[in-house]
Design a protein around this motif. Structure first.
Motif, PDB file in Angstrom:
ATOM      1  N   VAL A 257       5.903  52.776  90.067  1.00  0.00           N
ATOM      2  CA  VAL A 257       4.720  52.879  90.927  1.00  0.00           C
ATOM      3  C   VAL A 257       5.189  53.023  92.365  1.00  0.00           C
ATOM      4  CG1 VAL A 257       2.640  51.743  91.755  1.00  0.00           C
ATOM      5  CG2 VAL A 257       3.332  51.485  89.358  1.00  0.00           C
ATOM      6  N   PRO A 258       4.886  54.142  93.035  1.00  0.00           N
ATOM      7  CA  PRO A 258       5.412  54.371  94.388  1.00  0.00           C
ATOM      8  C   PRO A 258       4.923  53.327  95.369  1.00  0.00           C
ATOM      9  CG  PRO A 258       3.637  55.920  93.873  1.00  0.00           C
ATOM     10  CD  PRO A 258       3.969  55.203  92.601  1.00  0.00           C
ATOM     11  N   GLY A 259       5.886  52.802  96.151  1.00  0.00           N
ATOM     12  CA  GLY A 259       5.534  51.851  97.196  1.00  0.00           C
ATOM     13  C   GLY A 259       5.367  50.426  96.722  1.00  0.00           C
ATOM     14  N   LEU A 260       5.519  50.202  95.400  1.00  0.00           N
ATOM     15  CA  LEU A 260       5.327  48.855  94.869  1.00  0.00           C
ATOM     16  C   LEU A 260       6.506  48.470  93.988  1.00  0.00           C
ATOM     17  CD1 LEU A 260       1.546  49.032  93.877  1.00  0.00           C
ATOM     18  CD2 LEU A 260       2.529  48.030  95.914  1.00  0.00           C
TER      19      LEU A 260
ATOM     20  N   MET B 117      -2.987  47.121  93.957  1.00  0.00           N
ATOM     21  CA  MET B 117      -3.748  48.367  94.014  1.00  0.00           C
ATOM     22  C   MET B 117      -5.246  48.109  93.872  1.00  0.00           C
ATOM     23  SD  MET B 117      -1.375  51.225  92.113  1.00  0.00           S
ATOM     24  CE  MET B 117      -0.878  50.230  90.708  1.00  0.00           C
TER      25      MET B 117
ATOM     26  N   GLU C 273      -0.021  47.738 101.001  1.00  0.00           N
ATOM     27  CA  GLU C 273       0.922  48.421 100.120  1.00  0.00           C
ATOM     28  C   GLU C 273       0.192  49.071  98.948  1.00  0.00           C
ATOM     29  OE1 GLU C 273       3.931  45.833  98.726  1.00  0.00           O
ATOM     30  OE2 GLU C 273       5.130  45.945 100.553  1.00  0.00           O
TER      31      GLU C 273
ATOM     32  N   ALA D 127      -0.056  53.044  97.935  1.00  0.00           N
ATOM     33  CA  ALA D 127       0.327  53.495  96.598  1.00  0.00           C
ATOM     34  C   ALA D 127      -0.802  54.276  95.941  1.00  0.00           C
ATOM     35  CB  ALA D 127       0.717  52.293  95.732  1.00  0.00           C
TER      36      ALA D 127
END
Length: 299
Positions: free
Chosen positions: A178-181, A198, A204, A208
């Motif tokens: 998962v991008p950014g996480l 999310m 963050e 994402a």
């Protein structure tokens, strides 16, 4: 606690969906046509939004190359003993995305085995899964699933049973892709999971979500069973005539609603499988049937 630690097949499905979606807008469907005698075909369709792939830095002339004869044969070998390649061709989906279709034939569904990423071939989308699905064959670049991660089938006396893997083994954690996480999918008791981030107003998590919304626009994955002979009855949860849906995931719908991730977070913490199934049923964008077994009785 382990993120999705109790449900590895859910993790594998989710990792497959995100891996394909985050590599660019990807559409993949697998339709299993089966006859009462246990023979049938597997029709795989794979498409990629080439324009978005270029925006993401893919400068290759063909971002989703049609499998060679050798690669198609390797894919057939993954599907089980005696599976053969019937046809391979370039094609486009309704949106005009380029891609390919492969049709496999089998004589005995009892030897057939399917995995969520078994048909991606040597594409950029397939490479995105290498961190979550082990056992790459270095010579071909194909990815091979562990035996206990396949969907398998049993046909006897005109009655088909579809078996999804039991939730009993570990797999790479979804949070890693998962991008950014990138917390590796691990959460302490007071630390929110990537899904919780999310679902909330967490900065963050919102970043994402924005990234995923762009990269998954139009991305869909489907796995269907379409009996060729007449069906007398079935316990399938998602059935439209002779078309039975095992999995249909619309990542655009899934990502655009933060409440879906709240449900995913709920599932990740819920030890009761029945409650997990209930939560999955409330996610907008996913139709999934993980009964053991799904049954189809032919006339």
């Amino acid at each position: 606690m382990k993120f999705f630690s109790r449900t590895p097949f859910f993790r594998m499905l989710w990792a497959t969906m995100l891996g394909l979606g985050l590599s660019g807008c990807f559409e993949m469907s697998v339709v299993l046509g089966v006859r009462k005698d246990g023979s049938g075909v597997v029709h795989s369709r794979n498409y990629l939004d080439a324009s978005l792939a270029k925006m993401m830095g893919d400068t290759s002339e063909d971002p989703i190359p049609t499998p060679t004869a050798e690669e198609a044969d390797e894919m057939a070998a993954m599907l089980g003993e005696g599976v053969t390649v019937e046809s391979v061709r370039k094609s486009e989906n309704k949106a005009g995305w380029p891609g390919y279709e492969v049709v496999f034939a089998f004589s005995d569904i009892n030897t057939l085995k399917l995995a969520p990423d078994a048909f991606a071939g040597k594409t950029k989308a397939n490479k995105a899964l290498k961190g979550s699905v082990p056992n790459e064959d270095s010579a071909s670049g194909m990815v091979f699933q562990p035996e206990d991660k396949f969907v398998t089938f049993q046909m006897k006396d005109g009655a088909l049973q579809v078996w999804v893997p039991e939730p009993n083994n570990s797999l790479g954690e979804v949070g890693q892709i998962v991008p950014g996480l990138g917390n590796g999918g691990e959460s302490g008791e007071d630390e929110p999971t990537p899904f919780a981030k999310m679902a909330s107003g967490d900065p963050e998590g919102q970043i994402a979500l924005q990234m995923m919304s762009t990269m998954t626009k139009g991305a869909r994955i489907g796995f269907f069973i379409q009996p060729i002979d007449a069906v007398a009855e079935s316990n399938a949860k998602h059935r439209n005539g002779n078309l039975i849906t095992i999995l249909m995931a619309d990542l655009t719908r899934l990502v655009e609603k933060p409440e879906n991730f709240a449900l995913m977070d709920e599932i990740s913490k819920e030890p009761d499988e029945a409650k997990q199934m209930d939560a999955f049923g409330r996610i907008d964008g996913i139709d999934i049937d993980l009964q053991r077994p799904i049954t189809v009785k032919f006339e």
